[in-house]
Write an enzyme that holds these catalytic residues in place. Structure first.
Site, PDB file in Angstrom:
ATOM      1  N   ARG A  97       0.841  -1.212   0.000  1.00 57.88           N
ATOM      2  CA  ARG A  97       0.000   0.000   0.000  1.00 57.88           C
ATOM      3  C   ARG A  97       0.875   1.261   0.000  1.00 57.88           C
ATOM      4  O   ARG A  97       0.554   2.251  -0.666  1.00 57.88           O
ATOM      5  CB  ARG A  97      -0.960  -0.018   1.211  1.00 57.88           C
ATOM      6  CG  ARG A  97      -2.132   0.943   1.094  1.00 57.88           C
ATOM      7  CD  ARG A  97      -1.866   2.327   1.671  1.00 57.88           C
ATOM      8  NE  ARG A  97      -1.374   2.225   3.020  1.00 57.88           N
ATOM      9  CZ  ARG A  97      -0.360   2.937   3.506  1.00 57.88           C
ATOM     10  NH1 ARG A  97       0.270   3.834   2.759  1.00 57.88           N
ATOM     11  NH2 ARG A  97       0.052   2.769   4.750  1.00 57.88           N
ATOM     12  N   GLU A 140      14.490  14.594   5.962  1.00 54.21           N
ATOM     13  CA  GLU A 140      15.961  14.654   5.884  1.00 54.21           C
ATOM     14  C   GLU A 140      16.560  14.067   7.163  1.00 54.21           C
ATOM     15  O   GLU A 140      15.855  13.914   8.170  1.00 54.21           O
ATOM     16  CB  GLU A 140      16.401  16.116   5.740  1.00 54.21           C
ATOM     17  CG  GLU A 140      15.838  16.757   4.483  1.00 54.21           C
ATOM     18  CD  GLU A 140      16.429  18.121   4.182  1.00 54.21           C
ATOM     19  OE1 GLU A 140      17.164  18.670   5.047  1.00 54.21           O
ATOM     20  OE2 GLU A 140      16.177  18.625   3.075  1.00 54.21           O
ATOM     21  N   ILE A 170      13.127   7.342   2.364  1.00 51.18           N
ATOM     22  CA  ILE A 170      12.281   7.607   1.212  1.00 51.18           C
ATOM     23  C   ILE A 170      11.770   6.296   0.606  1.00 51.18           C
ATOM     24  O   ILE A 170      12.555   5.510   0.048  1.00 51.18           O
ATOM     25  CB  ILE A 170      13.044   8.448   0.158  1.00 51.18           C
ATOM     26  CG1 ILE A 170      13.637   9.713   0.820  1.00 51.18           C
ATOM     27  CG2 ILE A 170      12.126   8.798  -1.012  1.00 51.18           C
ATOM     28  CD1 ILE A 170      12.643  10.592   1.578  1.00 51.18           C
ATOM     29  N   ALA A 250      -2.230  11.598   0.987  1.00 44.76           N
ATOM     30  CA  ALA A 250      -1.685  10.291   1.360  1.00 44.76           C
ATOM     31  C   ALA A 250      -2.208   9.843   2.723  1.00 44.76           C
ATOM     32  O   ALA A 250      -2.542   8.672   2.932  1.00 44.76           O
ATOM     33  CB  ALA A 250      -0.172  10.347   1.360  1.00 44.76           C
ATOM     34  N   ARG A 276      -9.260 -23.321  17.361  1.00 44.81           N
ATOM     35  CA  ARG A 276      -8.256 -23.776  18.327  1.00 44.81           C
ATOM     36  C   ARG A 276      -8.935 -24.234  19.636  1.00 44.81           C
ATOM     37  O   ARG A 276      -9.647 -23.460  20.283  1.00 44.81           O
ATOM     38  CB  ARG A 276      -7.294 -22.628  18.625  1.00 44.81           C
ATOM     39  CG  ARG A 276      -6.292 -22.900  19.705  1.00 44.81           C
ATOM     40  CD  ARG A 276      -5.226 -23.839  19.242  1.00 44.81           C
ATOM     41  NE  ARG A 276      -4.196 -24.027  20.259  1.00 44.81           N
ATOM     42  CZ  ARG A 276      -3.312 -25.012  20.240  1.00 44.81           C
ATOM     43  NH1 ARG A 276      -3.333 -25.924  19.266  1.00 44.81           N
ATOM     44  NH2 ARG A 276      -2.403 -25.102  21.183  1.00 44.81           N
ATOM     45  N   GLY A 347      -1.609 -17.187  20.149  1.00 48.18           N
ATOM     46  CA  GLY A 347      -0.577 -17.803  20.983  1.00 48.18           C
ATOM     47  C   GLY A 347       0.743 -17.841  20.235  1.00 48.18           C
ATOM     48  O   GLY A 347       1.095 -16.903  19.511  1.00 48.18           O
ATOM     49  N   GLY A 348       1.466 -18.951  20.371  1.00 41.99           N
ATOM     50  CA  GLY A 348       2.776 -19.084  19.725  1.00 41.99           C
ATOM     51  C   GLY A 348       2.678 -18.984  18.213  1.00 41.99           C
ATOM     52  O   GLY A 348       3.563 -18.411  17.565  1.00 41.99           O
ATOM     53  N   GLU A 371       4.395   9.879   7.598  1.00 43.33           N
ATOM     54  CA  GLU A 371       3.295  10.789   7.222  1.00 43.33           C
ATOM     55  C   GLU A 371       2.753  11.520   8.442  1.00 43.33           C
ATOM     56  O   GLU A 371       1.553  11.724   8.581  1.00 43.33           O
ATOM     57  CB  GLU A 371       2.157  10.017   6.548  1.00 43.33           C
ATOM     58  CG  GLU A 371       2.612   9.191   5.389  1.00 43.33           C
ATOM     59  CD  GLU A 371       2.338   9.821   4.048  1.00 43.33           C
ATOM     60  OE1 GLU A 371       1.801  10.937   4.034  1.00 43.33           O
ATOM     61  OE2 GLU A 371       2.694   9.210   3.043  1.00 43.33           O
ATOM     62  N   THR A 373       3.889  11.705  12.765  1.00 37.11           N
ATOM     63  CA  THR A 373       3.846  10.696  13.837  1.00 37.11           C
ATOM     64  C   THR A 373       2.518  10.785  14.597  1.00 37.11           C
ATOM     65  O   THR A 373       1.785  11.779  14.506  1.00 37.11           O
ATOM     66  CB  THR A 373       4.999  10.897  14.845  1.00 37.11           C
ATOM     67  OG1 THR A 373       4.760  12.119  15.561  1.00 37.11           O
ATOM     68  CG2 THR A 373       6.364  10.968  14.154  1.00 37.11           C
TER      69      THR A 373
HETATM   70  C1  LIG Z   1       9.506   3.038   6.517  1.00 32.37           C
HETATM   71  C2  LIG Z   1       9.411   4.521   6.362  1.00 32.37           C
HETATM   72  C3  LIG Z   1       9.090   5.089   5.132  1.00 32.37           C
HETATM   73  C4  LIG Z   1       9.064   6.475   4.966  1.00 32.37           C
HETATM   74  N1  LIG Z   1       8.805   7.022   3.734  1.00 32.37           N
HETATM   75  C5  LIG Z   1       8.971   8.369   3.548  1.00 32.37           C
HETATM   76  C6  LIG Z   1       8.881   8.943   2.229  1.00 32.37           C
HETATM   77  O1  LIG Z   1       8.574   8.240   1.247  1.00 32.37           O
HETATM   78  N2  LIG Z   1       9.146  10.268   2.069  1.00 32.37           N
HETATM   79  C7  LIG Z   1       9.474  11.078   3.118  1.00 32.37           C
HETATM   80  O2  LIG Z   1       9.713  12.268   2.914  1.00 32.37           O
HETATM   81  N3  LIG Z   1       9.544  10.574   4.398  1.00 32.37           N
HETATM   82  C8  LIG Z   1       9.311   9.244   4.617  1.00 32.37           C
HETATM   83  N4  LIG Z   1       9.410   8.713   5.891  1.00 32.37           N
HETATM   84  C9  LIG Z   1       9.816   9.587   6.992  1.00 32.37           C
HETATM   85  C10 LIG Z   1       8.730   9.823   8.029  1.00 32.37           C
HETATM   86  O3  LIG Z   1       7.747  10.663   7.527  1.00 32.37           O
HETATM   87  C11 LIG Z   1       9.435  10.365   9.284  1.00 32.37           C
HETATM   88  O4  LIG Z   1      10.128   9.270   9.875  1.00 32.37           O
HETATM   89  C12 LIG Z   1       8.468  10.988  10.269  1.00 32.37           C
HETATM   90  O5  LIG Z   1       7.951  12.197   9.778  1.00 32.37           O
HETATM   91  C13 LIG Z   1       9.107  11.252  11.637  1.00 32.37           C
HETATM   92  O6  LIG Z   1      10.331  11.899  11.487  1.00 32.37           O
HETATM   93  P1  LIG Z   1      11.621  11.327  12.276  1.00 32.37           P
HETATM   94  O7  LIG Z   1      11.727   9.864  12.004  1.00 32.37           O
HETATM   95  O8  LIG Z   1      12.782  12.186  11.910  1.00 32.37           O
HETATM   96  O9  LIG Z   1      11.276  11.488  13.799  1.00 32.37           O
HETATM   97  P2  LIG Z   1      11.433  12.854  14.697  1.00 32.37           P
HETATM   98  O10 LIG Z   1      10.813  14.021  14.018  1.00 32.37           O
HETATM   99  O11 LIG Z   1      12.872  12.979  15.120  1.00 32.37           O
HETATM  100  O12 LIG Z   1      10.552  12.453  15.947  1.00 32.37           O
HETATM  101  C14 LIG Z   1      11.021  11.568  16.978  1.00 32.37           C
HETATM  102  C15 LIG Z   1       9.967  11.542  18.080  1.00 32.37           C
HETATM  103  O13 LIG Z   1       9.811  12.861  18.630  1.00 32.37           O
HETATM  104  C16 LIG Z   1       8.439  13.225  18.581  1.00 32.37           C
HETATM  105  N5  LIG Z   1       8.356  14.681  18.353  1.00 32.37           N
HETATM  106  C17 LIG Z   1       8.945  15.399  17.350  1.00 32.37           C
HETATM  107  N6  LIG Z   1       8.603  16.678  17.436  1.00 32.37           N
HETATM  108  C18 LIG Z   1       7.767  16.797  18.504  1.00 32.37           C
HETATM  109  C19 LIG Z   1       7.039  17.883  19.094  1.00 32.37           C
HETATM  110  N7  LIG Z   1       7.089  19.128  18.594  1.00 32.37           N
HETATM  111  N8  LIG Z   1       6.274  17.615  20.165  1.00 32.37           N
HETATM  112  C20 LIG Z   1       6.190  16.365  20.668  1.00 32.37           C
HETATM  113  N9  LIG Z   1       6.844  15.294  20.160  1.00 32.37           N
HETATM  114  C21 LIG Z   1       7.610  15.520  19.075  1.00 32.37           C
HETATM  115  C22 LIG Z   1       7.835  12.435  17.453  1.00 32.37           C
HETATM  116  O14 LIG Z   1       6.434  12.266  17.629  1.00 32.37           O
HETATM  117  C23 LIG Z   1       8.591  11.118  17.569  1.00 32.37           C
HETATM  118  O15 LIG Z   1       7.967  10.288  18.525  1.00 32.37           O
HETATM  119  C24 LIG Z   1       9.359   7.324   6.081  1.00 32.37           C
HETATM  120  C25 LIG Z   1       9.634   6.741   7.329  1.00 32.37           C
HETATM  121  C26 LIG Z   1       9.659   5.368   7.482  1.00 32.37           C
HETATM  122  C27 LIG Z   1       9.983   4.789   8.837  1.00 32.37           C
END
Ligand SMILES: Cc1cc2nc3c(=O)[nH]c(=O)nc-3n(C[C@H](O)[C@H](O)[C@H](O)COP(=O)(O)OP(=O)(O)OC[C@H]3O[C@@H](n4cnc5c(N)ncnc54)[C@H](O)[C@@H]3O)c2cc1C
Length: 392
Positions: A97, A140, A170, A250, A276, A347-348, A371, A373
């Site tokens: 998806r 980034e 990405i 998205a 089961r 279970g297991g 997309e 957190t």
């Molecule tokens: C498998 C996968 C696929 C992805 N695909 C894409 C993609 O195609 N394109 C793309 O651009 N990105 C992509 N991402 C990135 C994704 O969108 C980011 O991982 C996400 O936005 C969180 O950013 P971060 O991992 O840097 O976490 P951070 O921003 O460092 O956050 C870490 C923690 O701090 C918390 N936090 C941060 N700021 C605050 C605040 N102000 N107040 C309270 N809590 C806060 C967050 O909720 C989180 O729990 C992907 C990520 C994964 C894991």
């Protein structure tokens, strides 16, 4: 993996609210997932590989650009059809998806909404047919939840732009033919640029060792003095609102997709609990297991109603970003909790690849993070109802 015996739960007769077109779209996607995804997905997830052979099928069920007009190769469907397709695909696997969501909402959508007519004609039909695959670079290494701080930048060199920077996490990057990349110009304004594989200085190393979305390829985008033709800039919108508009689309799809994963976990657990036998009875006869199953179907039903109403609002052009955040957050959280409970009912056996539940659970750990957190979506709701943004 066990044969796919999935039967979709519909406790509140939502089917009665669907049009004939919605049902046709759903049945096509459901049959395709049963035939082409269920038999192979566990193997690909185990070996952490994207199954390239499914691209054609995804295009055929309308998963690439479901709501993009047919004149550009899209399926010309409404937003509820888009949601249903995402639900059915994620019933199979969240990684598959993800590939469809990225292609539709994060690559085709910005080209359709913010691109020139020439860009639409050049890219959209090929993206819709799967002849070209795309990815979306916003996150980034130093900027995830706060994309506005991005460091990737481009400079106007007169006859082209010079792009430098890096994107992390990405989806689809390792095999994508094009990337919609968000970068700042010399004035610090965010713009979208279409970067093509093969441009000198552009590379897409794969990210390995993920325990989640293993059947989806994830990687980096590295830009080292990449010359981007001026006609590759998306002129229709700039500023952070441009990528956020794509994310709205998205995230809406994810709010439906997560229901698919939850339905699969519930349905598997229900079937298992009835078969089961322990202490001389099916485990479904014990109140503790009934509580789990009854709560699951209640939560799935609530999530279905939330997604359906949001789809109506989207169709009318009235869904707000905050409404979309609420549905994404609620429905993914619901699916992850159901996956955890369903795992226990098995279970297991629940920890093995014989059943889909553990894979769904691990996948949803990414879906609850990407997309936006779980925390950030809560803060978006908080900001919407109080008028005070607590995340800045
Ligand atoms: C498998 C996968 C696929 C992805 N695909 C894409 C993609 O195609 N394109 C793309 O651009 N990105 C992509 N991402 C990135 C994704 O969108 C980011 O991982 C996400 O936005 C969180 O950013 P971060 O991992 O840097 O976490 P951070 O921003 O460092 O956050 C870490 C923690 O701090 C918390 N936090 C941060 N700021 C605050 C605040 N102000 N107040 C309270 N809590 C806060 C967050 O909720 C989180 O729990 C992907 C990520 C994964 C894991």
């Amino acid at each position: 993996m066990k044969p796919d015996l999935f039967e979709a739960p519909d406790y509140y007769n939502l089917d009665e609210l669907l049009s004939e077109e919605h049902k046709l779209v759903r049945d096509a996607a459901r049959q395709w997932v049963k035939r082409d995804i269920s038999p192979i997905i566990e193997e690909y997830a185990q070996k952490a590989e994207f199954p390239n052979q499914i691209i054609k099928g995804l295009a055929e069920i309308g998963a690439f650009g479901p709501y993009i007009p047919t004149e550009y190769g899209g399926a010309g469907l409404d937003q509820i059809s888009y949601g249903i397709i995402m639900q059915e695909i994620e019933r199979g696997d969240s990684g598959v998806r993800s590939t469809a969501s990225v292609q539709s909402s994060l690559v085709m959508y910005p080209i359709f909404q913010y691109g020139t007519e020439a860009q639409r004609k050049k890219y959209l039909p090929k993206l819709a047919s799967g002849q070209l695959m795309g990815c979306f670079g916003l996150t980034e290494p130093n900027h995830g939840s706060n994309p506005n701080g991005m460091e990737t930048k481009f400079k106007d060199m007169g006859d082209h732009y010079l792009l430098n920077g890096a994107k992390l996490w990405i989806s689809n990057s390792p095999f994508a033919d094009i990337a919609v990349v968000w970068a700042k110009n010399e004035e610090g304004r965010i713009h979208g640029l279409i970067v093509e594989r093969g441009m000198e200085g552009f590379s897409t190393p794969e990210t390995h060792n993920k325990w989640s979305l293993r059947a989806s390829a994830t990687g980096e985008l590295i830009f080292n003095n990449v010359c981007v033709p001026k006609e590759n800039l998306l002129p229709g919108k700039n500023g952070l609102g441009a990528p956020l508009g794509c994310l709205d689309s998205a995230r809406y799809g994810i709010s439906w997709g997560a229901i698919g994963a939850a339905m699969d976990c519930y349905n598997t657990a229900l079937r298992y609990a009835k078969e089961r036998v322990q202490f001389g009875k099916p485990i479904a006869a014990f109140q503790l297991q009934q509580k789990k199953l009854a709560e699951m179907i209640t939560e799935i039903t609530k999530a279905q109603l939330l997604a359906f109403r949001l789809g109506q609002l989207k169709n009318e052009g009235k869904a707000t970003s905050a409404q979309i955040s609420m549905a994404k957050r609620n429905n993914v959280d619901m699916a992850l909790k159901i996956a955890r409970e369903a795992r226990q009912i098995l279970g297991g056996m629940g920890i093995t690849g014989e059943y889909s539940i553990m894979r769904h659970m691990m996948n949803l750990e990414s879906v609850i993070t990407y997309e936006g957190t779980h925390d950030i979506h809560l803060l978006i709701t908080g900001a919407d109802i109080t008028g005070i943004a607590a995340f800045q």
